[in-house]
Scaffold this active site. Structure first.
Site, short mmCIF file in Angstrom:
data_model
loop_
_atom_site.label_atom_id
_atom_site.label_comp_id
_atom_site.label_asym_id
_atom_site.label_seq_id
_atom_site.Cartn_x
_atom_site.Cartn_y
_atom_site.Cartn_z
N LEU A 70 45.94 46.59 52.01
CA LEU A 70 45.97 47.04 50.63
C LEU A 70 47.03 48.13 50.53
O LEU A 70 47.21 48.90 51.47
CB LEU A 70 44.61 47.61 50.20
CG LEU A 70 43.42 46.65 50.12
CD1 LEU A 70 42.15 47.42 49.77
CD2 LEU A 70 43.67 45.55 49.09
N ASP A 71 47.70 48.21 49.39
CA ASP A 71 48.68 49.27 49.19
C ASP A 71 48.00 50.63 49.28
O ASP A 71 46.80 50.76 49.03
CB ASP A 71 49.35 49.14 47.82
CG ASP A 71 50.21 47.89 47.70
OD1 ASP A 71 50.56 47.33 48.75
OD2 ASP A 71 50.51 47.49 46.56
N LYS A 72 48.77 51.65 49.60
CA LYS A 72 48.24 53.00 49.77
C LYS A 72 47.44 53.45 48.56
O LYS A 72 46.34 54.01 48.69
CB LYS A 72 49.37 53.97 50.05
CG LYS A 72 48.92 55.41 50.24
CD LYS A 72 50.10 56.34 50.51
CE LYS A 72 49.62 57.78 50.66
NZ LYS A 72 50.75 58.71 50.91
#
Length: 347
Positions: free
Chosen positions: A146-148
């Site tokens: 997942l993106d940050k």
């Protein structure tokens, strides 16, 4: 640094007074001073056939030999005691509710400093201990990402067999993932599918784009939950499902559709959303007013420090039993509060 060793360098008289490490950093193309110091500490640099210190002051006329490349220790993630929301755990896997602001793992260029701290992997190693090694020393257990600044559910593997079976499900597009997103503007269709290929932006390398030739196939399905008309502007709350898992996929597809995810400044979302001016005569000019003038005029503002994107549902076959398992995650508090403020400002 060239592959042919040793590299022989003569010190000119004009280089007298320079430190050895400074001199080599200037003479060896593409090699940093820190890397030179590593070479010297490993006795791979000789001055007149003798080992020397990095701080050696050259006199001119010496013969410097570089014997080989520095043998850097392999990078490895380290355990850290970081709070972790574990939604489910057994002998084969764990499902984690990742908060926004946490990177899943350190990058390939990371070292045992701040870049390799505070990641999901660091927390997993502390809480779970053993993880699969398929992803390598920096990414143990990591099957997908997942993106940050995206929160929500992510599954991690605790052994190699589970990792391989879960990865096969992702590759075959058998894993069901649903996200909740709030985007700017009103999405016209009640539902739709976006199938634009995604590749890395050639100019801004930290971004992805749908505007370049080639790229990798990316498929995103969306459904409108509700459209909001507020004093801060128009928004659409979406349920989003993805068949593929490309870098920044949902964010890129939403921006390409003209509806960036709220809070996603990388892909065009505004830093702040301003409400109507308290002075009726200025409302028409509101979009042209500076921040100071807006504040002086009493115009309300709202902002979000993260992306309004949450991985709300995750469904897959358990790698050992083959049974379908499903997990749900409610919107985190900061998104619930933001949505409440927006909805409460309806025009």
């Amino acid at each position: 640094m060239p592959e042919a060793f040793p590299i022989l360098i003569s010190v000119a008289l004009e280089d007298a007074g320079k430190r050895l490490d400074q001199f080599l950093a200037l003479r060896l193309e593409g090699v940093s001073r820190a890397r030179v110091q590593e070479l010297i500490s490993e006795s791979k640099v000789l001055v007149n056939d003798a080992a020397a210190k990095a701080s050696l002051k050259l006199r001119g006329g010496e013969r410097v030999s570089v014997l080989g490349e520095a043998q850097r220790a392999p990078l490895k993630a380290i355990a850290e005691e970081i709070p972790l929301d574990i939604a489910y755990e057994d002998d084969d896997l764990a499902v984690i509710n990742k908060p926004a602001g946490m990177m899943v793992h350190a990058g390939a260029g990371a070292s045992d400093d701040a870049r390799n701290r505070g990641t999901l992997v660091n927390a997993l190693l502390h809480h779970l201990g053993n993880l699969s090694g398929v992803g390598g020393a920096l990414r143990p257990g990591i099957v997908h990402r997942l993106d940050k600044e995206t929160s929500g559910l992510i599954v991690v593997a605790k052994n190699d067999e589970a990792h391989r079976k879960l990865s096969a499900q992702f590759a075959a597009r058998e894993v069901r993932k649903k996200y909740v997103a709030l985007v700017h503007g009103w999405v016209k269709k009640d539902s739709g599918t976006l199938a634009q290929n995604i590749s890395r932006d050639r100019v801004r390398r930290t971004r992805m784009t749908t505007g370049a030739e080639g790229g990798r196939t990316a498929v995103t399905h969306y459904r409108v939950v509700r459209r909001l008309d507020t004093k801060f502007g128009k928004f659409t709350l979406l349920d989003v499902k993805i068949d593929t898992g490309r870098t920044h996929q949902i964010r890129v597809h939403m921006a390409a559709m003209g509806h960036p995810v709220v809070g996603d400044k990388v892909y065009g979302a505004p830093r702040e959303m301003w409400g109507e001016s308290n002075t009726p005569s200025l409302r028409q000019a509101q979009g042209k007013l500076s921040r100071k003038k807006r504040e002086k005029d009493g115009a309300p503002a709202i902002s979000l420090s993260r992306n309004f994107l949450h991985a709300a549902e995750l469904e897959f076959r358990h790698p050992r039993s083959g049974e379908v398992v499903a997990f749900k995650s409610e919107l985190p508090e900061e998104l619930r509060v933001f949505l409440g403020r927006v909805e409460g400002s309806g025009g």
